[in-house]
Design a protein around this motif. Structure first.
Motif, short mmCIF file in Angstrom:
data_model
loop_
_atom_site.label_atom_id
_atom_site.label_comp_id
_atom_site.label_asym_id
_atom_site.label_seq_id
_atom_site.Cartn_x
_atom_site.Cartn_y
_atom_site.Cartn_z
N LEU A 63 0.81 -1.22 0.00
CA LEU A 63 0.00 0.00 0.00
C LEU A 63 0.85 1.26 0.00
N VAL A 64 0.38 2.24 -0.74
CA VAL A 64 0.89 3.61 -0.67
C VAL A 64 -0.26 4.44 -0.12
N ASN A 65 -0.07 5.03 1.02
CA ASN A 65 -1.10 5.86 1.65
C ASN A 65 -0.72 7.32 1.48
N ILE A 66 -1.66 8.10 0.99
CA ILE A 66 -1.46 9.53 0.79
C ILE A 66 -2.56 10.24 1.57
N GLN A 67 -2.16 10.95 2.62
CA GLN A 67 -3.13 11.62 3.49
C GLN A 67 -2.94 13.13 3.41
N PHE A 68 -4.02 13.81 3.07
CA PHE A 68 -3.99 15.27 3.05
C PHE A 68 -4.47 15.78 4.39
N ARG A 69 -3.95 16.92 4.80
CA ARG A 69 -4.28 17.50 6.10
C ARG A 69 -5.73 18.01 6.15
N ARG A 70 -6.26 18.37 4.99
CA ARG A 70 -7.66 18.82 4.91
C ARG A 70 -8.30 18.17 3.69
N LYS A 71 -9.62 18.25 3.62
CA LYS A 71 -10.33 17.66 2.49
C LYS A 71 -9.81 18.27 1.20
N THR A 72 -9.41 17.41 0.27
CA THR A 72 -8.79 17.84 -0.98
C THR A 72 -9.44 17.11 -2.15
N THR A 73 -9.73 17.84 -3.22
CA THR A 73 -10.29 17.22 -4.41
C THR A 73 -9.16 16.81 -5.35
N VAL A 74 -9.14 15.54 -5.72
CA VAL A 74 -8.16 15.00 -6.65
C VAL A 74 -8.92 14.52 -7.88
N LYS A 75 -8.53 15.01 -9.05
CA LYS A 75 -9.21 14.61 -10.27
C LYS A 75 -8.45 13.54 -11.04
N THR A 76 -7.11 13.54 -10.97
CA THR A 76 -6.30 12.59 -11.72
C THR A 76 -5.08 12.19 -10.91
N LEU A 77 -4.75 10.91 -10.95
CA LEU A 77 -3.49 10.40 -10.40
C LEU A 77 -2.62 9.99 -11.58
N CYS A 78 -1.35 10.36 -11.55
CA CYS A 78 -0.41 9.93 -12.58
C CYS A 78 0.58 8.98 -11.93
N ILE A 79 0.64 7.77 -12.47
CA ILE A 79 1.51 6.73 -11.90
C ILE A 79 2.35 6.15 -13.01
N TYR A 80 3.68 6.17 -12.82
CA TYR A 80 4.59 5.59 -13.82
C TYR A 80 4.92 4.16 -13.39
N ALA A 81 4.77 3.24 -14.31
CA ALA A 81 5.14 1.84 -14.08
C ALA A 81 5.85 1.32 -15.32
N ASP A 82 6.89 0.50 -15.11
CA ASP A 82 7.65 -0.06 -16.22
C ASP A 82 7.69 -1.57 -16.08
N TYR A 83 6.73 -2.23 -16.69
CA TYR A 83 6.58 -3.68 -16.58
C TYR A 83 7.81 -4.41 -17.08
N LYS A 84 8.38 -3.97 -18.19
CA LYS A 84 9.52 -4.69 -18.80
C LYS A 84 10.78 -4.61 -17.95
N SER A 85 10.95 -3.53 -17.19
CA SER A 85 12.14 -3.40 -16.33
C SER A 85 12.09 -4.37 -15.16
N ASP A 86 10.91 -4.58 -14.60
CA ASP A 86 10.83 -5.46 -13.44
C ASP A 86 9.40 -5.95 -13.25
N GLU A 87 9.02 -6.93 -14.04
CA GLU A 87 7.64 -7.40 -14.01
C GLU A 87 7.22 -7.94 -12.65
#
Length: 133
Positions: A63-87
């Protein structure tokens, strides 16, 4: 990361930030991990270097937990993953959950793995045009 408009799939988040299309808000949050190997923790996860990464060390789920100190609106998460480097360390599923605390988290999005190297954009739109986390 927040976006005023729909983020193009696979778009470079740094370029989108430079043009004002998105705003990186991860620095406003407290990040924690379910586990990590020494030298492969939050700092490496967030350092914008594709050569460094988070490496879990323990039983699943990881798990990666991301906690904001106050209520926050998030519209998009950008996550980089490289399957070929380390499946073996590339997640097979990413689950986005929101709530007021760890005990009332609800999944708002789930995304399966792509077997490529790319920046995945997970749209968190729901009620009120975003996920309140």
């Amino acid at each position: 990361m927040t976006t005023p408009n729909k983020t193009p799939p696979g778009a470079d988040p740094k370029q989108l930030e430079r043009t004002g299309t998105v705003r990186e808000i991860g620095s406003q949050a407290v990040w924690s991990l379910s586990s990590c190997k020494p030298g492969f923790g939050v700092d490496q996860l967030r350092d914008d270097n594709l050569e460094t990464y988070w490496q879990s060390d323990g039983s699943q789920p990881h798990l990666v937990n991301i906690q904001f100190r106050r209520k926050t609106t998030v519209k998009t998460l950008c996550i980089y993953a490289d399957y070929k480097s380390d499946e073996s360390y590339t997640p097979s599923k990413i689950s986005v959950r929101v709530g007021n605390n760890f005990h009332n988290l609800q999944e708002i999005r789930g995304k399966g793995r792509r077997e490529t190297a790319s920046c995945g954009h997970i749209q968190c739109r729901g009620l009120n045009s975003g996920a309140h986390v």
